[in-house]
Design a protein around this motif. Structure first.
Motif, PDB file in Angstrom:
ATOM      1  N   UNK A   1      43.367  40.757  43.169  1.00  0.00           N
ATOM      2  CA  UNK A   1      43.657  41.993  43.900  1.00  0.00           C
ATOM      3  C   UNK A   1      44.515  42.970  43.123  1.00  0.00           C
ATOM      4  N   UNK A   2      44.864  42.634  41.894  1.00  0.00           N
ATOM      5  CA  UNK A   2      45.703  43.556  41.131  1.00  0.00           C
ATOM      6  C   UNK A   2      45.054  43.839  39.782  1.00  0.00           C
ATOM      7  N   UNK A   3      45.535  44.864  39.165  1.00  0.00           N
ATOM      8  CA  UNK A   3      44.991  45.261  37.867  1.00  0.00           C
ATOM      9  C   UNK A   3      44.248  46.564  37.987  1.00  0.00           C
ATOM     10  N   UNK A   4      44.411  47.399  37.012  1.00  0.00           N
ATOM     11  CA  UNK A   4      43.801  48.719  37.049  1.00  0.00           C
ATOM     12  C   UNK A   4      42.286  48.666  37.064  1.00  0.00           C
ATOM     13  N   UNK A   5      41.705  47.648  36.418  1.00  0.00           N
ATOM     14  CA  UNK A   5      40.250  47.623  36.300  1.00  0.00           C
ATOM     15  C   UNK A   5      39.650  46.307  36.799  1.00  0.00           C
ATOM     16  N   UNK A   6      40.325  45.628  37.719  1.00  0.00           N
ATOM     17  CA  UNK A   6      39.801  44.330  38.151  1.00  0.00           C
ATOM     18  C   UNK A   6      38.418  44.453  38.768  1.00  0.00           C
ATOM     19  N   UNK A   7      38.117  45.579  39.385  1.00  0.00           N
ATOM     20  CA  UNK A   7      36.806  45.724  40.017  1.00  0.00           C
ATOM     21  C   UNK A   7      35.679  45.808  38.993  1.00  0.00           C
ATOM     22  N   UNK A   8      35.989  46.046  37.725  1.00  0.00           N
ATOM     23  CA  UNK A   8      34.974  46.094  36.675  1.00  0.00           C
ATOM     24  C   UNK A   8      34.652  44.723  36.100  1.00  0.00           C
ATOM     25  N   UNK A   9      35.416  43.694  36.471  1.00  0.00           N
ATOM     26  CA  UNK A   9      35.234  42.356  35.920  1.00  0.00           C
ATOM     27  C   UNK A   9      34.163  41.578  36.664  1.00  0.00           C
ATOM     28  N   UNK A  10      33.456  40.740  35.930  1.00  0.00           N
ATOM     29  CA  UNK A  10      32.616  39.687  36.492  1.00  0.00           C
ATOM     30  C   UNK A  10      33.212  38.397  35.949  1.00  0.00           C
ATOM     31  N   UNK A  11      33.909  37.643  36.798  1.00  0.00           N
ATOM     32  CA  UNK A  11      34.562  36.409  36.364  1.00  0.00           C
ATOM     33  C   UNK A  11      33.507  35.317  36.308  1.00  0.00           C
ATOM     34  N   UNK A  12      33.095  34.936  35.102  1.00  0.00           N
ATOM     35  CA  UNK A  12      31.987  34.003  34.937  1.00  0.00           C
ATOM     36  C   UNK A  12      32.400  32.549  34.946  1.00  0.00           C
ATOM     37  N   UNK A  13      33.571  32.222  34.432  1.00  0.00           N
ATOM     38  CA  UNK A  13      33.996  30.824  34.406  1.00  0.00           C
ATOM     39  C   UNK A  13      35.506  30.741  34.375  1.00  0.00           C
ATOM     40  N   UNK A  14      36.040  29.763  35.072  1.00  0.00           N
ATOM     41  CA  UNK A  14      37.445  29.400  34.975  1.00  0.00           C
ATOM     42  C   UNK A  14      37.487  28.123  34.145  1.00  0.00           C
ATOM     43  N   UNK A  15      38.216  28.141  33.050  1.00  0.00           N
ATOM     44  CA  UNK A  15      38.198  27.028  32.098  1.00  0.00           C
ATOM     45  C   UNK A  15      39.394  26.102  32.221  1.00  0.00           C
ATOM     46  N   UNK A  16      40.479  26.553  32.821  1.00  0.00           N
ATOM     47  CA  UNK A  16      41.656  25.706  32.945  1.00  0.00           C
ATOM     48  C   UNK A  16      42.612  26.236  33.994  1.00  0.00           C
ATOM     49  N   UNK A  17      43.431  25.330  34.530  1.00  0.00           N
ATOM     50  CA  UNK A  17      44.458  25.685  35.506  1.00  0.00           C
ATOM     51  C   UNK A  17      45.688  24.840  35.214  1.00  0.00           C
ATOM     52  N   UNK A  18      46.862  25.465  35.225  1.00  0.00           N
ATOM     53  CA  UNK A  18      48.083  24.696  34.976  1.00  0.00           C
ATOM     54  C   UNK A  18      48.786  24.382  36.294  1.00  0.00           C
ATOM     55  N   UNK A  19      49.924  23.706  36.211  1.00  0.00           N
ATOM     56  CA  UNK A  19      50.626  23.278  37.412  1.00  0.00           C
ATOM     57  C   UNK A  19      51.339  24.408  38.136  1.00  0.00           C
ATOM     58  N   UNK A  20      51.425  25.585  37.526  1.00  0.00           N
ATOM     59  CA  UNK A  20      51.966  26.771  38.185  1.00  0.00           C
ATOM     60  C   UNK A  20      50.862  27.498  38.945  1.00  0.00           C
ATOM     61  N   UNK A  21      49.600  27.158  38.658  1.00  0.00           N
ATOM     62  CA  UNK A  21      48.456  27.791  39.304  1.00  0.00           C
ATOM     63  C   UNK A  21      47.820  28.886  38.480  1.00  0.00           C
TER      64      UNK A  21
END
Length: 156
Positions: free
Chosen positions: A93-113
């Motif tokens: 929900x934040x970022x100047x251009x987040x609506x232009x992104x297509x998030x194709x893959x999440x590769x990792x997550x740490x213990x902070x999230x």
């Protein structure tokens, strides 16, 4: 990937063989010597790529041909078989251009999230870092959320 609890995530193929790419790939979670759950059921393809110690799993799912999406899957209870699956894009929900992104893959997550992955923005494949913003329970947390949002805006 493997977390400190010994939980393992990955993907397996049904059908096809090791030389042909036919068949269906499914993301899985292996816990206590058992594979209790397909992370993303009933899709064309999925892969679990990362897990943290809270047993949050990230990866990608393909619902239709050429429509790969990054996801996060969280445990609903103490058993890993009950999980909630979220497409990551609507959570950004934040970022100047987040609506232009297509998030194709999440590769990792740490213990902070924090989640790292890749996607497409303005026709180019780029890496991303998503940092969660805590729900504000007080004014101090609300200020921290605003500061985090501004920092995230510069990174994404």
């Amino acid at each position: 990937d493997i977390n400190a609890l010994g939980d393992i995530v990955g993907n397996y193929q049904t059908g096809g063989n090791q030389w042909l790419t036919t068949g269906v790939y499914n993301g899985f979670l292996w816990e206590n010597g058992q594979m209790p759950v397909n992370i993303v059921p009933s899709l064309i393809e999925s892969a679990a790529r990362g897990i943290n110690d809270a047993q949050d799993v990230v990866g990608f799912m393909t619902q239709t041909v050429f429509a790969r999406k990054a996801f996060i899957s969280e445990p609903v209870s103490s058993t890993l078989t009950a999980r909630t699956l979220f497409d990551l894009y609507p959570l950004v929900t934040s970022g100047d251009s987040y609506q232009n992104w297509v998030l194709q893959s999440a590769e990792g997550i740490n213990n902070v999230g924090q989640i790292v992955g890749y996607g497409i923005v303005n026709g180019q494949t780029r890496g991303y870092l998503l940092t969660p913003i805590p729900e504000p329970a007080s004014m101090a947390l609300a200020l921290f959320g605003l500061v985090s949002m501004a920092a995230t805006r510069r990174r994404v």
